[in-house]
Design a protein around this motif. Structure first.
Motif, PDB file in Angstrom:
ATOM      1  N   HIS A  99       0.828  -1.203   0.000  1.00 22.06           N
ATOM      2  CA  HIS A  99       0.000   0.000   0.000  1.00 22.06           C
ATOM      3  C   HIS A  99       0.866   1.258   0.000  1.00 22.06           C
ATOM      4  CE1 HIS A  99      -2.990  -2.962   0.758  1.00 22.06           C
ATOM      5  NE2 HIS A  99      -2.520  -3.242   1.959  1.00 22.06           N
ATOM      6  N   THR A 121      -2.032  -0.784  -3.492  1.00 23.57           N
ATOM      7  CA  THR A 121      -3.144   0.172  -3.513  1.00 23.57           C
ATOM      8  C   THR A 121      -2.585   1.557  -3.205  1.00 23.57           C
ATOM      9  OG1 THR A 121      -3.727   0.013  -1.163  1.00 23.57           O
ATOM     10  CG2 THR A 121      -4.744  -1.594  -2.659  1.00 23.57           C
ATOM     11  N   GLY A 160      -6.289   1.429  -7.603  1.00 25.32           N
ATOM     12  CA  GLY A 160      -5.390   0.311  -7.821  1.00 25.32           C
ATOM     13  C   GLY A 160      -4.263   0.617  -8.797  1.00 25.32           C
TER      14      GLY A 160
END
Length: 248
Positions: A99, A121, A160
């Motif tokens: 992330h 992400t 994404g």
């Protein structure tokens, strides 16, 4: 080898130095100490004739969670780190398998090439804690699509890797990030060091113009926002895992 004091791992393979953010307890958040350590390591790489390129990566499931709210770096310190990545006379390649939030996207945008796996992400979460993505805009705005970027700056929504490629924040996304980077690193190893430095200078000229023009103003904006009442509420709410008072 990982140095627990600065939470930064270093290794080298065939002239490519890998720097690994390794503060998993804080999700690799940018503390004052980590910003200093990463800047120093990049400076070492820039001066070492045996280093052809740098890979910036991470341990754990988060590349970087943004600024460490308990030990935030000074805004001008973060500007200096981002500028060092952009100005380094060697390519810097981001390798992401987790992330990326807020200030971490500044690191990503400052790199010359960025690749992520399908597990990655992304989110510009600043507005949700009462601040703005000010300093990180120095590398982000010159490299990203402004219309597409507006949505994520203003909403803090998660997106994404495919969307990150579309925005211009990533070079490529793949199921296996190392497979995707293999030809990139091979190409860098085959390139002349002087040619790499001059080519990077061409590619980063517009980004550095943004630093020269806007760094002082955005540093002042960051300092003002972080000292505001809404920022205090937003950061407290984040640390307490609750909605901020303004959420409707």
């Amino acid at each position: 080898m990982t140095d627990p004091t600065v939470s930064l791992g270093r290794s080298r393979a065939r002239a490519v130095e890998t720097l690994s953010l390794d503060a998993t307890g804080t999700r690799n958040a940018l503390s004052a100490a980590l910003v200093t350590a990463l800047g120093d390591a990049l400076a070492d790489c820039g001066e070492d004739p045996e280093v052809r390129a740098v890979v910036l990566t991470h341990t754990g499931t988060t590349f970087c969670a943004g600024a460490d709210l308990r030990d935030p770096p000074a805004p001008d310190g973060l500007v200096a780190l981002l500028r060092r990545i952009v100005e380094l006379p060697k390519p810097v390649v981001a390798r992401v398998t987790g992330h990326v939030r807020a200030g971490g996207l500044g690191l990503l945008a400052a790199c010359d090439i960025a690749a992520a796996s399908a597990a990655a992400t992304f989110a510009f979460t600043e507005v949700r804690i009462g601040v703005a993505p000010a300093v990180i805009s120095l590398p982000v705005l010159p490299r990203a699509d402004p219309r597409a970027l507006a949505r994520y700056y203003l909403t803090g929504e998660r997106f994404g890797p495919a969307e990150a490629v579309r925005l211009g924040l990533l070079t490529t996304a793949a199921d296996d990030v190392d497979d995707a980077l293999a030809p990139v690193l091979d190409g860098l190893r085959r390139a002349s060091p002087e040619a790499l430095a001059e080519t990077k200078r061409l590619l980063t000229a517009r980004v550095l113009e943004t630093f020269d023009r806007d760094a002082d103003g955005l540093t002042a904006l960051t300092a003002r926002l972080f000292s505001s009442g809404q920022a205090r509420e937003g950061m407290t709410a984040f640390l307490e895992r609750r909605d901020a008072a303004w959420v409707v």
